[in-house]
Each structure stands twice: as C-alpha cells, then as structure tokens.
Design an enzyme around this catalytic site. Sequence first.
Site, mmCIF file in Angstrom:
data_model
loop_
_atom_site.group_PDB
_atom_site.id
_atom_site.type_symbol
_atom_site.label_atom_id
_atom_site.label_comp_id
_atom_site.label_asym_id
_atom_site.label_seq_id
_atom_site.Cartn_x
_atom_site.Cartn_y
_atom_site.Cartn_z
ATOM 1 N N PRO A 198 -12.602 -5.912 5.561
ATOM 2 C CG PRO A 198 -13.467 -4.075 6.720
ATOM 3 C CD PRO A 198 -13.861 -5.413 6.150
ATOM 4 C CE1 TYR A 243 3.952 -7.231 0.510
ATOM 5 C CE2 TYR A 243 3.842 -6.041 2.586
ATOM 6 C CZ TYR A 243 3.590 -7.177 1.840
ATOM 7 O OH TYR A 243 2.960 -8.234 2.425
ATOM 8 C CE1 TYR A 256 -2.539 -7.952 6.476
ATOM 9 C CE2 TYR A 256 -2.994 -5.708 5.774
ATOM 10 C CZ TYR A 256 -3.383 -7.020 5.899
ATOM 11 O OH TYR A 256 -4.617 -7.413 5.465
ATOM 12 C CB CYS A 309 23.453 -7.152 9.706
ATOM 13 S SG CYS A 309 23.947 -6.621 11.339
ATOM 14 N N GLY A 362 -9.516 -5.252 1.110
ATOM 15 C CA GLY A 362 -8.646 -4.570 0.158
ATOM 16 C C GLY A 362 -8.840 -3.078 0.066
ATOM 17 N NE ARG A 406 2.132 -2.897 4.874
ATOM 18 C CZ ARG A 406 1.993 -1.862 4.080
ATOM 19 N NH1 ARG A 406 2.461 -0.688 4.436
ATOM 20 N NH2 ARG A 406 1.375 -1.982 2.931
ATOM 21 N NE ARG A 414 -3.806 -2.087 3.191
ATOM 22 C CZ ARG A 414 -2.604 -2.662 3.118
ATOM 23 N NH1 ARG A 414 -1.558 -2.062 3.631
ATOM 24 N NH2 ARG A 414 -2.448 -3.809 2.501
HETATM 25 N N1 LLP Z 1 -9.819 -10.947 2.792
HETATM 26 C C1 LLP Z 1 -8.912 -11.778 2.264
HETATM 27 C C2 LLP Z 1 -9.352 -13.056 1.709
HETATM 28 C C3 LLP Z 1 -7.550 -11.425 2.259
HETATM 29 O O1 LLP Z 1 -6.658 -12.244 1.729
HETATM 30 C C4 LLP Z 1 -7.155 -10.183 2.811
HETATM 31 C C5 LLP Z 1 -5.743 -9.778 2.832
HETATM 32 C C6 LLP Z 1 -8.141 -9.332 3.357
HETATM 33 C C7 LLP Z 1 -9.466 -9.753 3.318
HETATM 34 C C8 LLP Z 1 -7.843 -8.005 3.977
HETATM 35 O O2 LLP Z 1 -7.238 -7.120 3.106
HETATM 36 P P1 LLP Z 1 -7.092 -5.593 3.554
HETATM 37 O O3 LLP Z 1 -8.480 -5.030 3.736
HETATM 38 O O4 LLP Z 1 -6.342 -5.533 4.818
HETATM 39 O O5 LLP Z 1 -6.362 -4.959 2.443
HETATM 40 N N2 LLP Z 1 0.875 -7.861 4.129
HETATM 41 C C9 LLP Z 1 0.309 -6.999 3.098
HETATM 42 C C10 LLP Z 1 -1.168 -7.209 2.921
HETATM 43 C C11 LLP Z 1 -1.557 -8.630 2.625
HETATM 44 C C12 LLP Z 1 -3.027 -8.848 2.607
HETATM 45 C C13 LLP Z 1 -3.386 -10.286 2.483
HETATM 46 N N3 LLP Z 1 -4.793 -10.526 2.420
HETATM 47 C C14 LLP Z 1 0.651 -5.555 3.434
HETATM 48 O O6 LLP Z 1 1.363 -5.313 4.392
HETATM 49 O O7 LLP Z 1 0.236 -4.651 2.700
#
Ligand code: LLP
Length: 419
Positions: free
Chosen positions: A273, A315, A371, A342, A235, A311, A275
């Site tokens: 991580p 979002y 993503y 479209c 996150g 995205r 992202r």
């Molecule tokens: N760990 C778990 C249990 C998760 O569900 C996620 C993301 C992560 C780690 C990694 O999160 P990150 O570090 O990438 O923020 N499609 C959305 C993001 C969905 C994330 C789902 N879970 C977007 O495009 O922003």
Amino acid sequence: MRDFQSENGEMIIGGMAASEIADRFGTPVYVTDEQRLRDNYRRIHGAFNAHMPTDIHYACKANSNIALLRILEQEGACIDAVSLGEVLTCIKAGFSPDRILYTGVNVSDEELEGLVDAGVPINIDSFSELRRLAAISVDVPLSFRVTPGVGSGHHQKVITGAKGSKFGIPIEEIVDAFREAMDLGFRPRGLHAHIGSGGQSVEPFIDLVGILLQVVEDLEDELGLELEFLDMGGGIGIPYRPNEPEMDVEELAAQLTAMVLGDSKIKRLAVEPGRYVVCDSTVLLTRCVDVKRTEQKSFIGVDAGFNTLLRPSFYDAYHHVAIANKFNKACEARYDVVGPICESGDFLARDRVLPEPEEGDLVAVYDTGAYGFVMSSQYNSRPRCREVLVNEGEAELIREKEDLEDIWRHQVVPERLMR
Ligand code: LLP
C-alpha cells in the site's frame, strides 16, 4: 474522507492550528500528521497479521520524504521501490536492503547493476530483464511480476493489471519464466502482481488472489517449486469525498488470507500500500491570493497550482477543500480553486460550495500525502514548496523550500552564448 477538528473556527492538524503552521512556514506547504501516518500503518499491518504473517511494503513512490520513511522504518515497515533512486533513499532512511523489494518496468542494465550492488531483492518484470540480470549476477533474491489480467483503479492511467498492460509477464508465460530463472541458476522465491491504484472494491483483489493461487499450483505441479511468498501489490483506495464509504481493510485481509491459507502452502504474504498508508495523513495548505468573480464563475486564486499538486489536473482527481480559517462558516456559493500556472487546466478543485473567500484566507486541500509532493514540479519556474511534520501540537520542517538557484543549478549555458 478524514474529519478534522476545529477550534474557534480554525482547522486543527496534529494538534496545531492550520493558520499557525502557515504563518510559521509560509505557503504552499504540505503538512503531515505523524500520528495519523503511524495509525494508518498499524491498522493495515494489524488487519493482515491477525491472520497470517504479512509484510507491509510501503510503496514509497507515494511519498519518499526521508523523515516519513524514518517513521515507517521505526514502525517496522518494508518497502516497495520502483527505482534505484527510491532504493538508495530508503537505505539512507535506515531500511536494510532485505526489507526492500524492487519492482521496476523497462529496467536498464545500469539500474540492474546498481540494484545488485545495493543488495536488494528484485521482482522481475520481463524475460529480457531476467536474462540481463543473469549476466550480472544470479546471486539475487528473485520473484516475478505477473500480468494477472485483472485491472482496477481510480483512473484509466493507473490500471496496471489488465491484459495487454506493459507491466509484468503475461500469465500464459509465467511458468516458463520461473523455469528459465531456475535453469539460469536463480532460486525464485515469490510471485507478485499489482492490479492498479486507488480502486475501492474488494472483488478485483479476490479475483487476483484466485489467479495467483492457480499460478502457485502450476509452479508446484510443473516445476516442483514451492514459493515462499505471494505479493498482491498495492492499490487499496481511500475515500476522497465526503461521505464516501471506506474500503473495509479488515474484511479484505480476512478474505484474502483465508483464500491463501485454505488453498496453498504459502506461509507469508506481502502487500504494497502507498496511498492507504500516507494519503490522509497530509494536508496541503495554500493561501488565497486573489478572488475573481465573473458572470459565469467565481474563482479562489491560490498560491499552489498543478506544479504543487498535479492530481486534479492530471487525473481529474477529486480532493476535498476547505477554508481552514473559516472552518465552521456557512458555505454560500460555488467556486473553482485555481492556481498560478498559465494553463486553463490548472485547478485544484472545481464547483465547490465554500464560505465567502477573501484574499489572505488559507485553503486546505485534503488527502495529499500520496502522489502529492512527489509529483510536483518546477513548471513555470516555480520552486517546489516546503514539507512540515506535526506531532502532538509541535511542527517541524522536513523539507526546505527550493529557491531559484535550485532551478538554475544544473543548467549549462555554452560559453559562446555568453558573449
Ligand atoms: N505496487 C506497485 C507495483 C505499484 O505500481 C503501485 C503504484 C503501488 C504498489 C502502490 O499503489 P497504491 O497503494 O498507492 O495505490 N500517481 C497516481 C498513482 C500511481 C500509482 C502507481 N503505482 C495517483 O496519483 O493516483
């Protein structure tokens, strides 16, 4: 937002001119800079491991291209996987099962059987999953996902840790879950939570670790159970906008590890991580095919839409855009960058001040490594695009583009309809 260099007004990615990459591989194309990917991984690994042993479980849902997974495997990463498909992809990419942690939600028996066969540790999301796994095998490295009651994220759709979330075991029941696991014959090793994705502040992580440490203490007091690791999920956000401040990962790591080392006997951390590791390593290059000026708005029509990058539409996410072949030109007017799908919701960027566009220009969409490709689709019967890896001035194909046969391949027309 990451800055790119330019040469003669041309954007340079990984030592190569964007237009050279686009000419060679066509558009749209996702272009990943290998060095940036490695640097991002090393930065976050270094930040935590300066204080205590921490496994960086790359959340491969962000981007599961096998070439990129190979790079992270070489770097020594571990994996956060959310499906049997991701688990098997990572094993194919060379990760041993013990470096993968599976965290699913609403996991089927079929998937559990596949995971047991693959030999990966399982992070349990519910009592039902625990009991159904026990019926298959108790010889599985196990941890639990708790719903911590702390949520964070760039959009309501990606906040996962708040109370009432579908994810994890409610905090009030988490000690009972561990107790039941032990009664069933498991030896639970860890505790996990994930607050959500793309938040940019440190506080929710601090709150989360405080809550997890309280659970660790309760487990010791009530069950005499000492955990091996704490996994604080993923996150960590990145700055998508120009001049947006970046989260200080070293400071984050210093604060979180100090709490863990100060308040518990926990010896190992995990973070997940996605992202942070992959996002700014990748640019989507898309060609301007049409310029339309109306009284109300001007449009740069490009060959990528929400079929290629979802995205912005899904979002309302901001992705910076630039005209890669007019990199240092003065920006003169406002444009929406829109795709071939479209639907009026098909856009990549809105109200951006850009240099005067022409058909044939190359538009670069920033920060698309996370993503981006993985959420692309064949909507409107448009085959998915190529992916390319650049490293020190060399470009290599890492995914061929699809063709119409790929769209038709799994469709079946009953014989009677062919008459
Ligand atoms: N760990 C778990 C249990 C998760 O569900 C996620 C993301 C992560 C780690 C990694 O999160 P990150 O570090 O990438 O923020 N499609 C959305 C993001 C969905 C994330 C789902 N879970 C977007 O495009 O922003």
